[in-house]
Write a protein that holds these residues in place. Structure first.
Motif, PDB file in Angstrom:
ATOM      1  N   GLU A 181       0.821  -1.201   0.000  1.00 32.06           N
ATOM      2  CA  GLU A 181       0.000   0.000   0.000  1.00 32.06           C
ATOM      3  C   GLU A 181       0.853   1.248   0.000  1.00 32.06           C
ATOM      4  O   GLU A 181       1.979   1.252   0.489  1.00 32.06           O
ATOM      5  CB  GLU A 181      -0.925   0.014   1.223  1.00 32.06           C
ATOM      6  CG  GLU A 181      -1.917  -1.127   1.261  1.00 32.06           C
ATOM      7  CD  GLU A 181      -2.826  -1.062   2.468  1.00 32.06           C
ATOM      8  OE1 GLU A 181      -2.614  -0.170   3.322  1.00 32.06           O
ATOM      9  OE2 GLU A 181      -3.742  -1.887   2.560  1.00 32.06           O
TER      10      GLU A 181
ATOM     11  N   ALA B 109       0.475   5.755  -1.510  1.00 28.23           N
ATOM     12  CA  ALA B 109      -0.384   6.845  -1.962  1.00 28.23           C
ATOM     13  C   ALA B 109       0.166   7.388  -3.258  1.00 28.23           C
ATOM     14  O   ALA B 109       1.372   7.313  -3.519  1.00 28.23           O
ATOM     15  CB  ALA B 109      -0.465   7.946  -0.903  1.00 28.23           C
TER      16      ALA B 109
ATOM     17  N   ALA C 257      -4.902   7.075  -1.360  1.00 32.51           N
ATOM     18  CA  ALA C 257      -4.425   5.735  -1.044  1.00 32.51           C
ATOM     19  C   ALA C 257      -4.595   4.806  -2.242  1.00 32.51           C
ATOM     20  O   ALA C 257      -5.604   4.857  -2.955  1.00 32.51           O
ATOM     21  CB  ALA C 257      -5.182   5.185   0.163  1.00 32.51           C
TER      22      ALA C 257
END
Length: 359
Positions: free
Chosen positions: A225, A227, A233
């Motif tokens: 993960e 951004a 995100a």
């Protein structure tokens, strides 16, 4: 005195209601007629940038600014004569004196306890070990042994200050090159405060103790993960395994080889955009430096940052020791190529075997 401040970075220092820090220099042996420029750098994890400059006058220079409340950052000072003072630990209440001569070493003293610890670390004599790896041949032959022996010599200082920022920063190099035994890493980690465990250095130690599986050629990509440049995100799986080839470009704003590859990547993206998605994964900690480089180079493809640089996250997951690192994922999500510059080019790694093929 003349000072030039880069406005973008100045903004970072005037936020909040912090007090001012001050670094003053007093250097002897430099004539007034000699124009000597002194610059100061600020570091964000693994990257840094000049943000102020001054000119020696009567052997003196001065830098000052503000930081967000409770912040501590690393800085360094360099002059146009080639003199350096590294690893300067600065908070919003720092008062630091840099002293030296025009042809000798410069030293820093301040009211910060971290600076005193830094001085202890630097007082450990590693000169005989460093001499072994001064040549290219010696570096290849002795580097691993030199790094392990360096840890042994530094260990008594590390033990005295297990929660020191200066200690963690110095230790990080040896963690990164795999020179610290796991039992020593565990000893340090067990003594870290929760706050220090959450830092990039703390995360790097945790991952060195229990490293993640790094996906290899022939295996499915591993998700992570981050951004995008707008702060939204996103995950790698938003792009990989969705019917297009995906080229991961693990790069940094301070990597010259990364910039050299961008023109060819732009050509690839323009020609094969219907079959290829490029995802830039920054190894910079500083968001400002990352976005600034993207804008400067006008990079039109997707970009992800997890803010962890080479300490943790994607940088460790994909085992990046060389920048740029390229990873090619096929439309089904399997890694089919992984390489560095000098191990092949885009034509023979991507275009001929994959992008020119008809599915």
């Amino acid at each position: 005195m003349k000072k030039s401040l880069f406005l973008t970075l100045l903004t970072l220092f005037v936020r909040g209601t912090a007090s001012a820090w001050k670094i003053e220099g007093r250097i002897t042996g430099i004539a007034d007629q000699d124009s000597v420029t002194v610059v100061i750098f600020r570091y964000w994890g693994n990257s840094g940038r000049t943000f102020q400059a001054d000119t020696l006058h009567d052997g003196q220079f001065i830098f000052s600014g503000t930081l967000p409340d409770d912040a501590m950052v690393m800085m360094s000072v360099k002059s146009s004569t080639g003199k350096w003072v590294n690893s300067l630990w600065v908070t919003d209440t720092t008062r630091m004196q840099i002293t030296g001569t025009g042809d000798g070493p410069w030293k820093a003293a301040s009211n910060e306890p971290e600076q005193a610890i830094e001085a202890e670390i630097r007082a450990v004599d590693l000169s005989d070990l460093e001499a072994l790896i001064e040549s290219a041949e010696g570096y290849e032959k002795y580097r691993d042994s030199v790094w392990r022996l360096s840890v042994e010599r530094l260990w008594p200082v590390y033990v005295r200050y297990p929660n020191s920022r200066a200690m963690l920063d110095n230790l990080n190099f040896y963690v990164h090159v795999g020179a610290v035994p796991k039992e020593k890493l565990q000893w340090v980690y067990d003594r870290l405060t929760p706050e220090n465990r959450a830092t990039l250095h703390g995360r790097a130690i945790a991952l060195a103790i229990d490293p993640p599986h790094q996906p290899q050629v022939g295996e499915r990509f591993v998700d992570f993960e981050g951004a995008d440049t707008a702060g939204v995100a996103c995950k790698l799986s938003d792009y990989a395994g969705r019917g297009k080839y995906v080229l991961l470009d693990l790069w940094s704003a301070g990597c010259g080889g990364c910039y050299a590859a961008f023109p060819e990547m732009k050509k690839l993206y323009a020609e094969y955009g219907d079959r290829l998605e490029i995802v830039g994964i920054t190894l910079d900690v500083s968001k400002e430096m990352w976005i600034g480089a993207i804008q400067w180079q006008q990079l039109p493809w997707k970009h992800i940052s997890d803010g962890m640089g080479t300490y943790a996250g994607a940088g460790v997951l994909y085992g990046t020791n060389v920048m740029p690192t390229y990873v090619l994922i096929d439309p089904q999500g399997t890694i089919v190529e992984r390489w560095y510059p000098g191990q092949g080019d885009f034509q023979d790694r991507m275009v001929e075997p994959y992008l020119k093929k008809k599915e």
